[in-house]
Design a protein around this motif. Structure first.
Motif, PDB file in Angstrom:
ATOM      1  N   ARG A 146     117.630   6.548 108.377  1.00  0.00           N
ATOM      2  CA  ARG A 146     118.958   7.039 108.744  1.00  0.00           C
ATOM      3  C   ARG A 146     119.254   8.345 108.016  1.00  0.00           C
ATOM      4  O   ARG A 146     118.965   8.490 106.836  1.00  0.00           O
ATOM      5  N   PHE A 197     122.560  10.768 107.284  1.00  0.00           N
ATOM      6  CA  PHE A 197     124.017  10.792 107.317  1.00  0.00           C
ATOM      7  C   PHE A 197     124.521  12.227 107.388  1.00  0.00           C
ATOM      8  O   PHE A 197     123.936  13.124 106.781  1.00  0.00           O
ATOM      9  N   GLU A 226     130.109  11.241 107.911  1.00  0.00           N
ATOM     10  CA  GLU A 226     129.748   9.819 107.994  1.00  0.00           C
ATOM     11  C   GLU A 226     129.718   9.188 106.605  1.00  0.00           C
ATOM     12  O   GLU A 226     130.236   8.089 106.406  1.00  0.00           O
ATOM     13  N   ALA A 227     129.096   9.874 105.667  1.00  0.00           N
ATOM     14  CA  ALA A 227     129.008   9.340 104.310  1.00  0.00           C
ATOM     15  C   ALA A 227     130.397   9.193 103.699  1.00  0.00           C
ATOM     16  O   ALA A 227     130.719   8.153 103.111  1.00  0.00           O
ATOM     17  N   PHE A 283     123.078   9.122  99.824  1.00  0.00           N
ATOM     18  CA  PHE A 283     123.045   9.055 101.278  1.00  0.00           C
ATOM     19  C   PHE A 283     122.029  10.087 101.753  1.00  0.00           C
ATOM     20  O   PHE A 283     122.234  11.293 101.530  1.00  0.00           O
ATOM     21  N   ALA A 326     120.461  12.870 103.849  1.00  0.00           N
ATOM     22  CA  ALA A 326     121.129  13.838 104.727  1.00  0.00           C
ATOM     23  C   ALA A 326     120.253  15.073 104.873  1.00  0.00           C
ATOM     24  O   ALA A 326     119.209  15.194 104.230  1.00  0.00           O
TER      25      ALA A 326
END
Length: 120
Positions: free
Chosen positions: A3, A5, A9-10, A83, A85
């Motif tokens: 995934r 992010f 979103e995070a 996260f 990214a």
């Protein structure tokens, strides 16, 4: 599939993250105290071995919540959350550490915590 992010979103997950981290921090402290008392053979107001096992199980559930969402936990004392990214075509981790008011930092994936920079 791993995934990735967006910053938005995070940040939208941060209320849940903060709530779970607050619970994790409280359990972490209780478990440290209870574990000490158990090793010393001292009666603890926090309970005994069954309560310690329940605390460990709850920590596992909390960590599982992060794992299910592919949010990385890099440490639990202090709690450090990443996260995955991409910023400007570069693989990064949006980085939050226990005690921070908001998600406002990132680092290149290969650099880790020492490479932290403020989000633009």
């Amino acid at each position: 599939m791993d995934r990735i992010f967006t910053v938005e979103e995070a940040r939208s997950l941060m209320p849940q993250v903060c709530g779970l981290v607050a619970e994790l921090v409280a359990i972490r402290a209780d478990l440290a105290e209870l574990g000490h008392d158990l090793r010393e053979g001292v009666r603890s107001p926090l309970g005994g071995l069954p309560e310690a096992k329940a605390m460990e199980a709850r920590i596992g559930e909390i960590l599982g919540w992060f794992d299910e969402r592919q949010i990385e936990i890099k440490g639990i004392a202090p709690v450090l959350v990443d996260f995955p990214a991409v910023l400007d075509g570069v693989s990064v981790r949006l980085c939050w550490i226990e005690g921070e008011a908001e998600l406002g930092w990132y680092h290149r994936s290969e650099l880790g915590f020492p490479g932290r920079r403020r989000l633009p």
